[in-house]
Design an enzyme around this catalytic site. Structure first.
Site, short mmCIF file in Angstrom:
data_model
loop_
_atom_site.label_atom_id
_atom_site.label_comp_id
_atom_site.label_asym_id
_atom_site.label_seq_id
_atom_site.Cartn_x
_atom_site.Cartn_y
_atom_site.Cartn_z
N HIS A 52 0.84 -1.20 0.00
CA HIS A 52 0.00 0.00 0.00
C HIS A 52 0.87 1.25 0.00
O HIS A 52 2.05 1.23 0.36
CB HIS A 52 -0.94 0.01 1.22
CG HIS A 52 -0.27 0.38 2.50
ND1 HIS A 52 -0.11 1.69 2.93
CD2 HIS A 52 0.31 -0.39 3.47
CE1 HIS A 52 0.51 1.71 4.09
NE2 HIS A 52 0.78 0.46 4.45
N CYS A 53 0.26 2.35 -0.44
CA CYS A 53 0.84 3.68 -0.30
C CYS A 53 -0.27 4.57 0.24
O CYS A 53 -1.10 4.10 1.02
CB CYS A 53 1.42 4.18 -1.63
SG CYS A 53 0.24 4.23 -2.99
N GLN A 54 -0.29 5.82 -0.14
CA GLN A 54 -1.34 6.69 0.38
C GLN A 54 -2.66 6.50 -0.36
O GLN A 54 -3.71 6.39 0.26
CB GLN A 54 -0.91 8.16 0.28
CG GLN A 54 -1.90 9.12 0.93
CD GLN A 54 -1.48 10.57 0.80
OE1 GLN A 54 -0.90 10.94 -0.21
NE2 GLN A 54 -1.78 11.37 1.80
#
Length: 489
Positions: A318-320
């Site tokens: 995941h990232c933002q």
């Protein structure tokens, strides 16, 4: 005697009054009206008026002056109706304007009601009003189509979205101005726009105020995507156990065995994991931004994902927003271990995660990553795995796949196979087919040295007893023909 003097005086008057044909008398009469004081008369009045004539004098017809109104279609000067008079006269030169000014109101009267005294000097207002009142056209009701200038009113409260940064919007009016100064007070209303619409030949750009001065584009994207993407939680992109997601909560990551956070702005949740679950969850925080050089981390991260994926562990990347940086890492993983090109790997992930959109900087780095994989294609070919949905790969199969680096692996490289008759064959004691050219040999040694350095770093991070199996599989995955070649004399 007195009678004689009176007679002489009468004769002298008779000589002046009854000799109209005398050249001297003609010079005193000014038959062409050249000596009239025009400044004393009204600019729009006639040159000759009955009140100005001398009683008892002979009236000579004045020459017809230049008439600007004698045209097929009378030109209306500043929307003023033509004066009805026996003999039309030209206006003063100071009142003459170009034809273009007929269709444009003056600056100070853009938003006012048109009256008969529009654009006239204060000294001439009363006289023009009198002239227009005596005319059948004194009502002065012009058609709206002559007014070509329109000011726009914009209700900004309908355009402003809560939580979204200030946007700029162009008003396509002919003559408006930029009311930037009014934005300091707050949201503009329609009266503010009209107040600043009096200046000419300018196009308005309304800059709506921001609710938060620290609002940046990443926060805007995060707010938008978190409402519209991954509504059902983490998305399974590579069955059976690789998931893609945006910024998670602590309870979201507790169900995963491996969590890779590639967003610098997302806090590290490793220290918030309950102690009873800390031994189960492996957490990596890679501080990537949207402009980071990600190529240097792709080899290590894709290997970590591959090891956990082959062991059946549940993985979350995941990232933002879950559409750019984390998606780029999964694309890099597919390129390396599924043997696909950048386009094919991207399309494969795009078919599942419809909203992914890596920026161009990340795309160029993925192209560089693909070039690196193509240069090390013999080594990467041995690490290529089958699609999980086609064949469930176990730990033993992964070990045999990474170790089996036979000549069958090179059937897709006929140029390398044809080099078996090279004179350099006698200097190679390995039974495996290896690169023969100096350039290929140098590239293989460089790739191997880089890979071994990354593996050493990876082994240190996986030095805990619970991860001993991951370290063993990771070390075995580089036992290829280029490694054997390094130990040759």
């Amino acid at each position: 005697m007195q009678f004689h003097s009176d007679k002489q005086h009468l004769d002298s008057k008779t000589d002046i009054d009854f000799k109209p044909n005398s050249p001297r008398s003609l010079q005193n009469r000014n038959t062409k009206n050249l000596s009239l004081d025009i400044a004393a008369l009204h600019p729009l009045m006639e040159f000759s008026s009955p009140s100005q004539d001398v009683p008892g004098s002979v009236k000579f017809p004045s020459p017809t002056p230049l008439n600007l109104f004698m045209k097929p279609k009378p030109i209306v000067l500043e929307k003023c109706p033509p004066k009805v008079s026996p003999r039309p006269t030209p206006p003063s030169l100071s009142m003459r304007r170009s034809e273009a000014s007929i269709y444009t109101l003056p600056t100070s009267l853009k938003n006012r009601t048109v009256s008969p005294s529009v654009y006239t000097k204060s000294s001439t207002v009363s006289s023009i009003s009198k002239l227009s009142s005596s005319s059948p056209l004194s009502s002065f009701s012009e058609k709206p189509h002559l007014n070509r200038v329109h000011s726009l009113s914009v209700k900004t409260k309908d355009l402003k979205l809560k939580g979204i940064r200030g946007r700029s919007q162009t008003i396509s009016g002919l003559e408006t101005s930029t009311p930037i100064s009014s934005t300091r007070e707050g949201t503009l209303d329609s009266t503010d726009v009209n107040r600043f619409s009096n200046q000419k030949n300018m196009q308005t750009t309304l800059i709506f105020p921001e609710e938060d001065s620290d609002l940046n584009i990443d926060m805007v994207h995060a707010e938008i995507y978190q409402r519209t993407v991954y509504l059902d939680g983490p998305l399974l992109v590579l069955p059976p156990n690789l998931y893609l997601y945006s910024e998670p909560k602590l309870e979201d990551i507790l169900s995963f065995d491996l969590v890779i956070n590639v967003a610098k702005e997302i806090p590290n949740l490793e220290f918030l994991i309950p102690p009873e679950m800390a031994h189960k969850i492996k957490y990596y925080h890679i501080e990537w931004t949207h402009t980071s050089k990600i190529v240097k981390d792709l080899s290590r991260l894709t290997r970590i994902i591959h090891t956990a994926h082959s062991q059946g562990k549940k993985i979350l990347v995941h990232c933002q927003c879950g559409v750019s940086r984390s998606a780029s890492l999964i694309v890099a993983y597919i390129m390396r271990y599924y043997g696909l090109s950048l386009n094919d790997a991207y399309n494969k992930l795009k078919g599942v995660a419809k909203d992914i959109s890596p920026n161009m900087g990340l795309i160029f780095q993925l192209m560089e990553w693909g070039t690196m994989l193509s240069k090390n294609s013999p080594g990467e070919e041995g690490e290529t795995v089958h699609m999980p949905e086609e064949d469930d790969i176990g730990n033993n199969e992964v070990s045999s796949t990474t170790k089996s680096y036979s000549s069958a692996s090179f059937r897709s490289f006929p140029m390398v196979t044809n080099l078996s008759s090279s004179p350099n064959d006698s200097s190679v004691n390995s039974s495996e087919v290896t690169p023969r050219t100096p350039a290929t040999l140098t590239g293989a040694r460089t790739a191997l040295a880089t890979e071994r350095g990354e593996d050493d770093e990876h082994c240190k991070s996986l030095s805990q007893p619970a991860d001993s199996l991951e370290a063993s599989v990771d070390n075995e995955s580089i036992s290829t023909a280029p490694e054997q070649m390094m130990f040759l004399p």
